[in-house]
Design an enzyme around this catalytic site. Sequence first.
Site, mmCIF file in Angstrom:
data_model
loop_
_atom_site.group_PDB
_atom_site.id
_atom_site.type_symbol
_atom_site.label_atom_id
_atom_site.label_comp_id
_atom_site.label_asym_id
_atom_site.label_seq_id
_atom_site.Cartn_x
_atom_site.Cartn_y
_atom_site.Cartn_z
ATOM 1 N N HIS A 1 87.016 54.829 22.760
ATOM 2 C CA HIS A 1 86.683 55.054 24.179
ATOM 3 C C HIS A 1 87.117 56.437 24.641
ATOM 4 O O HIS A 1 87.375 56.653 25.833
ATOM 5 C CB HIS A 1 87.318 53.979 25.081
ATOM 6 N N ARG B 1 92.207 41.015 34.059
ATOM 7 C CA ARG B 1 91.428 42.261 34.078
ATOM 8 C C ARG B 1 91.225 42.705 35.531
ATOM 9 O O ARG B 1 91.318 43.896 35.868
ATOM 10 C CB ARG B 1 90.073 42.053 33.387
ATOM 11 N N TYR C 1 82.993 56.738 28.309
ATOM 12 C CA TYR C 1 84.318 56.434 28.871
ATOM 13 C C TYR C 1 85.071 57.674 29.341
ATOM 14 O O TYR C 1 86.037 57.595 30.096
ATOM 15 C CB TYR C 1 85.161 55.654 27.858
ATOM 16 N N CYS D 1 84.136 49.057 17.746
ATOM 17 C CA CYS D 1 83.719 49.187 19.145
ATOM 18 C C CYS D 1 82.204 49.363 19.191
ATOM 19 O O CYS D 1 81.621 50.016 18.320
ATOM 20 C CB CYS D 1 84.389 50.410 19.768
ATOM 21 N N ASP D 2 81.571 48.789 20.191
ATOM 22 C CA ASP D 2 80.105 48.886 20.246
ATOM 23 C C ASP D 2 79.623 49.958 21.214
ATOM 24 O O ASP D 2 78.411 50.159 21.354
ATOM 25 C CB ASP D 2 79.498 47.536 20.618
ATOM 26 N N ARG E 1 84.768 45.739 38.430
ATOM 27 C CA ARG E 1 83.904 45.330 37.312
ATOM 28 C C ARG E 1 84.246 43.921 36.860
ATOM 29 O O ARG E 1 83.354 43.144 36.511
ATOM 30 C CB ARG E 1 84.031 46.327 36.158
ATOM 31 N N ASN F 1 90.126 44.220 22.874
ATOM 32 C CA ASN F 1 90.501 45.473 23.521
ATOM 33 C C ASN F 1 91.901 45.406 24.118
ATOM 34 O O ASN F 1 92.467 44.311 24.194
ATOM 35 C CB ASN F 1 89.505 45.745 24.667
HETATM 36 N N1 LIG Z 1 85.321 46.419 20.915
HETATM 37 C C1 LIG Z 1 84.291 46.444 21.787
HETATM 38 O O1 LIG Z 1 83.502 47.380 21.865
HETATM 39 C C2 LIG Z 1 84.127 45.265 22.709
HETATM 40 C C3 LIG Z 1 82.876 44.942 23.267
HETATM 41 C C4 LIG Z 1 82.816 43.856 24.133
HETATM 42 C C5 LIG Z 1 83.957 43.097 24.404
HETATM 43 N N2 LIG Z 1 85.140 43.460 23.812
HETATM 44 C C6 LIG Z 1 86.377 42.697 23.999
HETATM 45 O O2 LIG Z 1 86.146 41.390 23.497
HETATM 46 C C7 LIG Z 1 87.082 40.501 24.141
HETATM 47 C C8 LIG Z 1 86.343 39.287 24.677
HETATM 48 O O3 LIG Z 1 85.583 39.688 25.782
HETATM 49 P P1 LIG Z 1 85.050 38.557 26.801
HETATM 50 O O4 LIG Z 1 84.558 39.271 28.029
HETATM 51 O O5 LIG Z 1 84.152 37.638 26.096
HETATM 52 O O6 LIG Z 1 86.401 37.779 27.140
HETATM 53 P P2 LIG Z 1 86.563 36.276 27.711
HETATM 54 O O7 LIG Z 1 87.711 36.318 28.648
HETATM 55 O O8 LIG Z 1 85.271 35.746 28.135
HETATM 56 O O9 LIG Z 1 87.022 35.446 26.406
HETATM 57 C C9 LIG Z 1 88.178 35.775 25.726
HETATM 58 C C10 LIG Z 1 88.715 34.497 25.082
HETATM 59 O O10 LIG Z 1 89.916 34.822 24.401
HETATM 60 C C11 LIG Z 1 90.820 33.737 24.591
HETATM 61 N N3 LIG Z 1 92.189 34.186 24.315
HETATM 62 C C12 LIG Z 1 92.951 34.990 25.083
HETATM 63 N N4 LIG Z 1 94.143 35.202 24.485
HETATM 64 C C13 LIG Z 1 94.114 34.506 23.311
HETATM 65 C C14 LIG Z 1 95.043 34.321 22.248
HETATM 66 N N5 LIG Z 1 96.253 34.910 22.277
HETATM 67 N N6 LIG Z 1 94.681 33.551 21.194
HETATM 68 C C15 LIG Z 1 93.468 32.959 21.180
HETATM 69 N N7 LIG Z 1 92.531 33.086 22.153
HETATM 70 C C16 LIG Z 1 92.871 33.858 23.202
HETATM 71 C C17 LIG Z 1 90.596 33.307 26.029
HETATM 72 O O11 LIG Z 1 91.093 32.018 26.255
HETATM 73 C C18 LIG Z 1 89.072 33.419 26.122
HETATM 74 O O12 LIG Z 1 88.456 32.198 25.808
HETATM 75 C C19 LIG Z 1 87.782 41.342 25.210
HETATM 76 O O13 LIG Z 1 88.995 41.845 24.674
HETATM 77 C C20 LIG Z 1 86.816 42.482 25.428
HETATM 78 O O14 LIG Z 1 87.437 43.638 25.958
HETATM 79 C C21 LIG Z 1 85.253 44.513 22.987
HETATM 80 O O1 LIG Z 2 82.321 45.644 31.683
HETATM 81 P P1 LIG Z 2 81.847 44.796 30.542
HETATM 82 O O2 LIG Z 2 82.792 43.645 30.209
HETATM 83 O O3 LIG Z 2 80.422 44.366 30.634
HETATM 84 O O4 LIG Z 2 81.827 45.761 29.283
HETATM 85 C C1 LIG Z 2 83.054 46.272 28.837
HETATM 86 C C2 LIG Z 2 82.794 46.642 27.407
HETATM 87 O O5 LIG Z 2 81.901 47.770 27.426
HETATM 88 C C3 LIG Z 2 81.585 48.296 26.135
HETATM 89 O O6 LIG Z 2 80.831 47.309 25.397
HETATM 90 C C4 LIG Z 2 79.539 47.083 26.003
HETATM 91 C C5 LIG Z 2 78.454 47.827 25.293
HETATM 92 O O7 LIG Z 2 78.800 49.127 25.039
HETATM 93 C C6 LIG Z 2 77.247 47.704 26.211
HETATM 94 O O8 LIG Z 2 76.166 48.463 25.778
HETATM 95 C C7 LIG Z 2 76.834 46.264 26.209
HETATM 96 O O9 LIG Z 2 76.472 45.852 24.880
HETATM 97 O O10 LIG Z 2 77.869 45.465 26.658
HETATM 98 C C8 LIG Z 2 79.085 45.619 25.899
HETATM 99 C C9 LIG Z 2 80.066 44.653 26.424
HETATM 100 O O11 LIG Z 2 79.759 44.393 27.754
HETATM 101 C C10 LIG Z 2 82.847 48.650 25.375
HETATM 102 O O12 LIG Z 2 82.544 49.059 24.061
HETATM 103 C C11 LIG Z 2 83.792 47.487 25.301
HETATM 104 O O13 LIG Z 2 84.970 47.881 24.625
HETATM 105 C C12 LIG Z 2 84.104 46.995 26.692
HETATM 106 O O14 LIG Z 2 84.926 45.840 26.627
HETATM 107 MN MN LIG Z 3 84.648 49.321 22.995
#
Ligand SMILES: NC(=O)c1ccc[n+]([C@@H]2O[C@H](COP(=O)([O-])OP(=O)(O)OC[C@H]3O[C@@H](n4cnc5c(N)ncnc54)[C@H](O)[C@@H]3O)[C@@H](O)[C@H]2O)c1
Ligand SMILES: O=P(O)(O)OC[C@H]1O[C@H](O[C@H]2[C@H](O)[C@@H](O)[C@@H](O)O[C@@H]2CO)[C@H](O)[C@@H](O)[C@@H]1O
Ligand SMILES: [Mn+2]
Length: 440
Positions: A200, A93, A264, A169-170, A284, A147
Amino acid sequence: MKKSSILIAGGGSTYTHGIILMLLDNLHRFPVDEIKLYDNDGPRQEVVAKACEIILRERSSGIRFSYTTDAETAFTGVDFVMAHIRQGKLPMREKDEKIPMKYGCVGQETCGAGGIAYGMRSITGVLEIVDYMTQYSPNAWMLNYSNPAAIVAEATHRLRPDARIYHICDMPISIEEAMARILDYRSAADLETRYYGLNHFGWWSSVRDKATGEDLMPRLAAHVRQFGYADEQGEGKEEISWNETFVKARDSFALDPSSFPNTYLQYYLYGDDMVAHTSPDYSRANEVMAGRERFVFSECQKIIDEGTAVNTQLTIDEHASYIVDLAQAIAFNTKRRMLLIVPNNGAISNFDDDAMVEVPCLVGSFGVEPLTIGAIPAFQRGLLYQQYSVEKLVVDAWIEKSYQKLWQALTLSKTIPSARVAKQILDDLIEANQEYWTVE
Ligand SMILES: NC(=O)c1ccc[n+]([C@@H]2O[C@H](COP(=O)([O-])OP(=O)(O)OC[C@H]3O[C@@H](n4cnc5c(N)ncnc54)[C@H](O)[C@@H]3O)[C@@H](O)[C@H]2O)c1
Ligand SMILES: O=P(O)(O)OC[C@H]1O[C@H](O[C@H]2[C@H](O)[C@@H](O)[C@@H](O)O[C@@H]2CO)[C@H](O)[C@@H](O)[C@@H]1O
Ligand SMILES: [Mn+2]
């Protein structure tokens, strides 16, 4: 009530504990008899898993818990897969965010060139876990948080059209909670909203009082015009970069005061401001490594060292309740109204049927029913077509391993000024992502 078996894919995630705590807090409405963790990084997952094992031992009655890096063990016999993997983790990232900045372009996790590189990595990872689920638990549902959700949703829709997967998505939830605070409501649950777009990349077209139907847009507009989604003191989110994002929403709102923007959109409408206010040396990703990741892993290690979670600072994650709402809706046919990323199929009447759009849906055990949005304004439609075309070209590039298509996707992105700059960024991203994807 039927008890569910849950697999959390990406068990080493900084959100895993939050989801488990949320599940424990909601057993009355969503009973669980098993929680498993799966990750492809065993040592990372083990720290989170051992801490969660102690939390579950101290706070739950009889939930079976295990963790593994073996796909068959993980994906067999589960009802739900809650997926939040980060292919390449935070170090990748950081590259996604810093490489575009070298060329004066937006560097962001899911937006612009960074989101495109992340999308190329994520398609591989998410397809892999979708295939595991289909192979070992064909009747399970995947609730995907991984994501960039827009690109991942487009890829699974095209490449695994029959997969039992919903993408969520949150961000809208988080913004609606801010709207509720601004309007002096207890929570977003008191509002009824209509929202449309890509993940987003969307807008609210209606915000009403759920009980009375009162149109709250005029009151909300008066605030957002001045303060964005922050409060009148310019506060609202704990972390400075998030707070700045909430304040900046007022500038995206200025483009169309009849709709409220997803935060976003700042990266697409004010990319120059984003670049001017972001350090090329500390992005970030660095903030998250120094913040959330360091906090979660140190708290997990403390629980392991002390042998108890009695004093832990770990808390429920904001977005986890959304996951439970969705799982409950599927398990018990609650027909809950939730924002999901689904095939458009006419919901937005003047946009491609095949686009994966984020719209309100009624969610039950037998599928989802998107609400109709109708025709959207020319400004939003133009922006959406450009972004949707970028996302489709990224999936084309992944399928065909096509340099040409990926160059087109970057050139088409609203965050990149020319084909020359797009090519410079692309060549650097190819170099940085050799372990994850290649194009010819
Ligand atoms: N949809 C949303 O609104 C939203 C909100 C918050 C976070 N996210 C997403 O959630 C995910 C996790 O976020 P995080 O900050 O905790 O990440 P992180 O890096 O802390 O943890 C991700 C985990 O996934 C594992 N991983 C990676 N590739 C893998 C694979 N192919 N199979 C199994 N495990 C695998 C890694 O080893 C790691 O332990 C990210 O994609 C982030 O963008 C989405
Ligand atoms: O920069 P990060 O890793 O802190 O956040 C990226 C994510 O941002 C959004 O999720 C946020 C959420 O909207 C915010 O209010 C709070 O709950 O933290 C979440 C995760 O940090 C976004 O929806 C995600 O897709 C991003 O990955
Ligand atoms: Mn999101």
